[in-house]
Design a protein around this motif. Structure first.
Motif, PDB file in Angstrom:
ATOM      1  N   ILE A 169     -52.200 -50.760 -48.419  1.00  0.00           N
ATOM      2  CA  ILE A 169     -51.077 -50.445 -47.553  1.00  0.00           C
ATOM      3  C   ILE A 169     -51.591 -50.253 -46.133  1.00  0.00           C
ATOM      4  CG2 ILE A 169     -49.254 -48.772 -47.045  1.00  0.00           C
ATOM      5  CD1 ILE A 169     -48.705 -50.294 -49.562  1.00  0.00           C
ATOM      6  N   TRP A 170     -50.916 -50.875 -45.180  1.00  0.00           N
ATOM      7  CA  TRP A 170     -51.240 -50.697 -43.763  1.00  0.00           C
ATOM      8  C   TRP A 170     -50.003 -50.146 -43.071  1.00  0.00           C
ATOM      9  CZ3 TRP A 170     -51.016 -54.885 -39.513  1.00  0.00           C
ATOM     10  CH2 TRP A 170     -51.512 -54.367 -38.297  1.00  0.00           C
ATOM     11  N   ARG A 171     -50.132 -48.916 -42.528  1.00  0.00           N
ATOM     12  CA  ARG A 171     -49.001 -48.245 -41.897  1.00  0.00           C
ATOM     13  C   ARG A 171     -49.333 -47.894 -40.445  1.00  0.00           C
ATOM     14  NH1 ARG A 171     -47.612 -43.914 -46.640  1.00  0.00           N
ATOM     15  NH2 ARG A 171     -49.874 -43.933 -46.795  1.00  0.00           N
ATOM     16  N   PRO A 172     -49.158 -48.817 -39.513  1.00  0.00           N
ATOM     17  CA  PRO A 172     -49.413 -48.511 -38.098  1.00  0.00           C
ATOM     18  C   PRO A 172     -48.466 -47.427 -37.595  1.00  0.00           C
ATOM     19  CG  PRO A 172     -49.178 -50.887 -38.469  1.00  0.00           C
ATOM     20  CD  PRO A 172     -48.715 -50.199 -39.704  1.00  0.00           C
ATOM     21  N   ARG A 173     -48.999 -46.405 -36.982  1.00  0.00           N
ATOM     22  CA  ARG A 173     -48.152 -45.319 -36.492  1.00  0.00           C
ATOM     23  C   ARG A 173     -47.211 -45.790 -35.391  1.00  0.00           C
ATOM     24  NH1 ARG A 173     -52.599 -41.250 -34.322  1.00  0.00           N
ATOM     25  NH2 ARG A 173     -53.490 -41.908 -36.328  1.00  0.00           N
ATOM     26  N   GLU A 174     -47.549 -46.920 -34.761  1.00  0.00           N
ATOM     27  CA  GLU A 174     -46.704 -47.439 -33.692  1.00  0.00           C
ATOM     28  C   GLU A 174     -45.334 -47.902 -34.198  1.00  0.00           C
ATOM     29  OE1 GLU A 174     -50.977 -47.988 -32.451  1.00  0.00           O
ATOM     30  OE2 GLU A 174     -49.790 -48.296 -34.276  1.00  0.00           O
ATOM     31  N   LEU A 175     -45.207 -48.105 -35.500  1.00  0.00           N
ATOM     32  CA  LEU A 175     -43.929 -48.558 -36.053  1.00  0.00           C
ATOM     33  C   LEU A 175     -42.892 -47.446 -36.149  1.00  0.00           C
ATOM     34  CD1 LEU A 175     -44.818 -51.014 -38.971  1.00  0.00           C
ATOM     35  CD2 LEU A 175     -43.768 -51.550 -36.787  1.00  0.00           C
ATOM     36  N   ALA A 176     -43.321 -46.199 -35.989  1.00  0.00           N
ATOM     37  CA  ALA A 176     -42.386 -45.075 -36.109  1.00  0.00           C
ATOM     38  C   ALA A 176     -41.236 -45.255 -35.126  1.00  0.00           C
ATOM     39  CB  ALA A 176     -43.104 -43.758 -35.844  1.00  0.00           C
ATOM     40  N   GLY A 177     -40.032 -45.246 -35.652  1.00  0.00           N
ATOM     41  CA  GLY A 177     -38.856 -45.389 -34.812  1.00  0.00           C
ATOM     42  C   GLY A 177     -38.411 -46.816 -34.565  1.00  0.00           C
ATOM     43  N   ALA A 178     -39.192 -47.812 -35.025  1.00  0.00           N
ATOM     44  CA  ALA A 178     -38.809 -49.212 -34.817  1.00  0.00           C
ATOM     45  C   ALA A 178     -37.673 -49.591 -35.765  1.00  0.00           C
ATOM     46  CB  ALA A 178     -39.999 -50.135 -35.038  1.00  0.00           C
ATOM     47  N   SER A 179     -36.735 -50.374 -35.286  1.00  0.00           N
ATOM     48  CA  SER A 179     -35.643 -50.861 -36.123  1.00  0.00           C
ATOM     49  C   SER A 179     -35.837 -52.317 -36.533  1.00  0.00           C
ATOM     50  CB  SER A 179     -34.305 -50.721 -35.389  1.00  0.00           C
ATOM     51  OG  SER A 179     -34.316 -51.491 -34.193  1.00  0.00           O
ATOM     52  N   ALA A 180     -36.863 -52.962 -35.979  1.00  0.00           N
ATOM     53  CA  ALA A 180     -37.161 -54.345 -36.321  1.00  0.00           C
ATOM     54  C   ALA A 180     -38.668 -54.560 -36.223  1.00  0.00           C
ATOM     55  CB  ALA A 180     -36.423 -55.311 -35.398  1.00  0.00           C
ATOM     56  N   ALA A 181     -39.198 -55.406 -37.104  1.00  0.00           N
ATOM     57  CA  ALA A 181     -40.629 -55.680 -37.104  1.00  0.00           C
ATOM     58  C   ALA A 181     -40.877 -57.141 -37.438  1.00  0.00           C
ATOM     59  CB  ALA A 181     -41.357 -54.779 -38.097  1.00  0.00           C
ATOM     60  N   CYS A 182     -42.032 -57.622 -36.996  1.00  0.00           N
ATOM     61  CA  CYS A 182     -42.444 -59.012 -37.208  1.00  0.00           C
ATOM     62  C   CYS A 182     -43.877 -59.012 -37.729  1.00  0.00           C
ATOM     63  CB  CYS A 182     -42.355 -59.780 -35.894  1.00  0.00           C
ATOM     64  SG  CYS A 182     -43.086 -61.438 -35.908  1.00  0.00           S
ATOM     65  N   LEU A 183     -44.087 -59.609 -38.882  1.00  0.00           N
ATOM     66  CA  LEU A 183     -45.423 -59.731 -39.471  1.00  0.00           C
ATOM     67  C   LEU A 183     -45.857 -61.189 -39.400  1.00  0.00           C
ATOM     68  CD1 LEU A 183     -47.871 -58.888 -41.277  1.00  0.00           C
ATOM     69  CD2 LEU A 183     -46.376 -59.319 -43.256  1.00  0.00           C
ATOM     70  N   SER A 184     -47.086 -61.415 -38.940  1.00  0.00           N
ATOM     71  CA  SER A 184     -47.605 -62.786 -38.910  1.00  0.00           C
ATOM     72  C   SER A 184     -49.066 -62.798 -39.360  1.00  0.00           C
ATOM     73  CB  SER A 184     -47.468 -63.390 -37.513  1.00  0.00           C
ATOM     74  OG  SER A 184     -48.126 -62.607 -36.538  1.00  0.00           O
ATOM     75  N   TYR A 185     -49.414 -63.848 -40.089  1.00  0.00           N
ATOM     76  CA  TYR A 185     -50.791 -64.083 -40.525  1.00  0.00           C
ATOM     77  C   TYR A 185     -50.870 -65.519 -41.033  1.00  0.00           C
ATOM     78  CZ  TYR A 185     -48.942 -63.075 -45.271  1.00  0.00           C
ATOM     79  OH  TYR A 185     -48.222 -63.072 -46.433  1.00  0.00           O
ATOM     80  N   ALA A 186     -52.023 -65.922 -41.524  1.00  0.00           N
ATOM     81  CA  ALA A 186     -52.194 -67.250 -42.106  1.00  0.00           C
ATOM     82  C   ALA A 186     -52.817 -67.096 -43.487  1.00  0.00           C
ATOM     83  CB  ALA A 186     -53.059 -68.131 -41.215  1.00  0.00           C
ATOM     84  N   VAL A 187     -52.504 -68.018 -44.381  1.00  0.00           N
ATOM     85  CA  VAL A 187     -53.033 -67.978 -45.739  1.00  0.00           C
ATOM     86  C   VAL A 187     -53.637 -69.335 -46.082  1.00  0.00           C
ATOM     87  CG1 VAL A 187     -50.774 -68.578 -46.707  1.00  0.00           C
ATOM     88  CG2 VAL A 187     -52.488 -67.496 -48.171  1.00  0.00           C
ATOM     89  N   PHE A 188     -54.757 -69.292 -46.776  1.00  0.00           N
ATOM     90  CA  PHE A 188     -55.424 -70.523 -47.230  1.00  0.00           C
ATOM     91  C   PHE A 188     -55.406 -70.526 -48.754  1.00  0.00           C
ATOM     92  CE2 PHE A 188     -58.777 -73.295 -48.577  1.00  0.00           C
ATOM     93  CZ  PHE A 188     -58.890 -74.280 -47.602  1.00  0.00           C
ATOM     94  N   ILE A 189     -54.698 -71.494 -49.322  1.00  0.00           N
ATOM     95  CA  ILE A 189     -54.629 -71.657 -50.772  1.00  0.00           C
ATOM     96  C   ILE A 189     -55.381 -72.933 -51.126  1.00  0.00           C
ATOM     97  CG2 ILE A 189     -53.108 -71.959 -52.773  1.00  0.00           C
ATOM     98  CD1 ILE A 189     -50.914 -70.554 -51.185  1.00  0.00           C
ATOM     99  N   PRO A 190     -56.406 -72.859 -51.983  1.00  0.00           N
ATOM    100  CA  PRO A 190     -57.201 -74.057 -52.296  1.00  0.00           C
ATOM    101  C   PRO A 190     -56.344 -75.179 -52.870  1.00  0.00           C
ATOM    102  CG  PRO A 190     -58.272 -72.072 -53.123  1.00  0.00           C
ATOM    103  CD  PRO A 190     -56.905 -71.661 -52.688  1.00  0.00           C
ATOM    104  N   SER A 191     -56.734 -76.405 -52.587  1.00  0.00           N
ATOM    105  CA  SER A 191     -55.982 -77.560 -53.071  1.00  0.00           C
ATOM    106  C   SER A 191     -56.052 -77.691 -54.588  1.00  0.00           C
ATOM    107  CB  SER A 191     -56.510 -78.842 -52.411  1.00  0.00           C
ATOM    108  OG  SER A 191     -57.904 -78.995 -52.651  1.00  0.00           O
ATOM    109  N   THR A 192     -57.021 -77.023 -55.215  1.00  0.00           N
ATOM    110  CA  THR A 192     -57.151 -77.095 -56.676  1.00  0.00           C
ATOM    111  C   THR A 192     -56.220 -76.120 -57.399  1.00  0.00           C
ATOM    112  OG1 THR A 192     -58.986 -75.513 -56.541  1.00  0.00           O
ATOM    113  CG2 THR A 192     -59.548 -77.849 -56.572  1.00  0.00           C
ATOM    114  N   PHE A 193     -55.540 -75.247 -56.636  1.00  0.00           N
ATOM    115  CA  PHE A 193     -54.675 -74.249 -57.255  1.00  0.00           C
ATOM    116  C   PHE A 193     -53.377 -74.907 -57.726  1.00  0.00           C
ATOM    117  CE2 PHE A 193     -51.977 -70.250 -56.779  1.00  0.00           C
ATOM    118  CZ  PHE A 193     -52.490 -69.673 -57.943  1.00  0.00           C
ATOM    119  N   LYS A 194     -53.016 -74.688 -58.982  1.00  0.00           N
ATOM    120  CA  LYS A 194     -51.856 -75.349 -59.584  1.00  0.00           C
ATOM    121  C   LYS A 194     -50.646 -74.428 -59.751  1.00  0.00           C
ATOM    122  CE  LYS A 194     -54.317 -79.041 -59.871  1.00  0.00           C
ATOM    123  NZ  LYS A 194     -54.107 -80.116 -58.864  1.00  0.00           N
ATOM    124  N   PHE A 195     -50.711 -73.208 -59.234  1.00  0.00           N
ATOM    125  CA  PHE A 195     -49.598 -72.260 -59.319  1.00  0.00           C
ATOM    126  C   PHE A 195     -49.101 -72.085 -60.761  1.00  0.00           C
ATOM    127  CE2 PHE A 195     -49.511 -74.251 -55.118  1.00  0.00           C
ATOM    128  CZ  PHE A 195     -49.520 -73.144 -54.287  1.00  0.00           C
TER     129      PHE A 195
END
Length: 279
Positions: free
Chosen positions: A114-140
């Motif tokens: 869990i990541w809880r930035p204290r800066e979010l206190a009082g925010a009514s909207a938030a935006c999360l961004s990152y990138a994910v790498f899923i190997p081509s061999t993964f068949k879900f």
């Protein structure tokens, strides 16, 4: 004759404009305008990387010590790695193997923190961004989860089928690789919200993802959940109740990375540093 030709040209031009206007109106009527990614509209932000202040990669022990509360698998299934030729220079590599949760209880897949930035206190909207790498061999072979935003004072509610006054919206993959969001919110059972158009998770490369959450106002169902995958708006849900009491807010990121239910192949995924912005 010259005047007649001029009138003909003028009439053709006018007719073309009319056709253009009608076509534009029809296109606008049957298609919704694209919403810019939330990272383009939110200014304030904070980043969670996987190295220390001097650029040294965190060890599994460091990762385990960095987070408190609900967590599992960091000492066994996680490793901070270096990354080249990307906008980020480090990432978290996660092996989708089973590990006991932080309380020594049931066995769970992959990692969680869990990541809880204290800066979010009082925010009514938030935006999360990152990138994910899923190997081509993964068949879900089984459904699985990736980090998403949440709001909860009681972390036990993150695993509740029907939370009383909490929400969680984790990115998800479904069997066969369809994209989705695992949603838990007050008054409803847990469900997977699929993309507005069929899309499977891209594999074999880094894929940027973004998620926007806007809390509903008091007593109203006007909350918003949007997701972008690989630069495309894949989900735009409005009219949502994400909290029941006005004091309910956005807490941060729940980083569940692993199979959602049954065990699958112990393949490794990679997740870039997480960036949270707020309004």
């Amino acid at each position: 004759m010259k005047s007649a030709n001029s009138n003909l040209v003028f009439n053709l031009a006018g007719g073309g404009i009319v056709v253009f206007v009608i076509g534009y109106m029809l296109l606008s009527f049957f298609t919704s305008p694209a919403v810019p990614a939330c990272s383009e509209r939110f200014s304030s932000g904070i980043r969670l990387g996987f190295s220390d202040g001097r650029g040294n990669l965190l060890s599994p022990v460091d990762l385990e010590a960095r987070f408190s509360g609900r967590k599992w698998g960091l000492d066994r299934n996680a490793a901070a790695i270096s990354v080249a030729n990307q906008p980020f220079d480090n990432a978290l590599q996660v092996k989708l193997a089973n590990a006991e949760d932080g309380d020594g209880g049931e066995s769970r897949s992959g990692v969680s923190f869990i990541w809880r930035p204290r800066e979010l206190a009082g925010a009514s909207a938030a935006c999360l961004s990152y990138a994910v790498f899923i190997p081509s061999t993964f068949k879900f072979p089984e459904s699985g989860l990736l980090p998403g935003l949440f709001g909860a004072t009681d972390l036990d509610e993150l695993d509740a089928v029907k939370p009383e006054d909490s929400f969680v919206a984790r990115f998800a993959w479904q069997p066969s690789g369809d994209v989705g969001v695992d949603v838990r919110r007050p008054g409803t059972g847990g469900y997977v919200e699929g993309a507005s158009r069929k899309m499977v998770w891209p594999t074999g490369r880094w894929v940027p993802v973004e998620q926007e959450v806007r809390l509903n106002s008091r007593g109203a169902a006007d909350g918003v959940l949007r997701t972008w995958i690989d630069g495309r708006l894949m989900l735009d849900r409005t009219g949502m109740r994400l909290r029941e009491i006005p004091s309910g807010g956005i807490s941060g990121v729940v980083a569940d990375i692993g199979y959602a239910r049954t065990e699958g192949p112990a393949i490794a995924l990679r997740v870039s540093p997480l960036v949270v912005r707020w309004q």
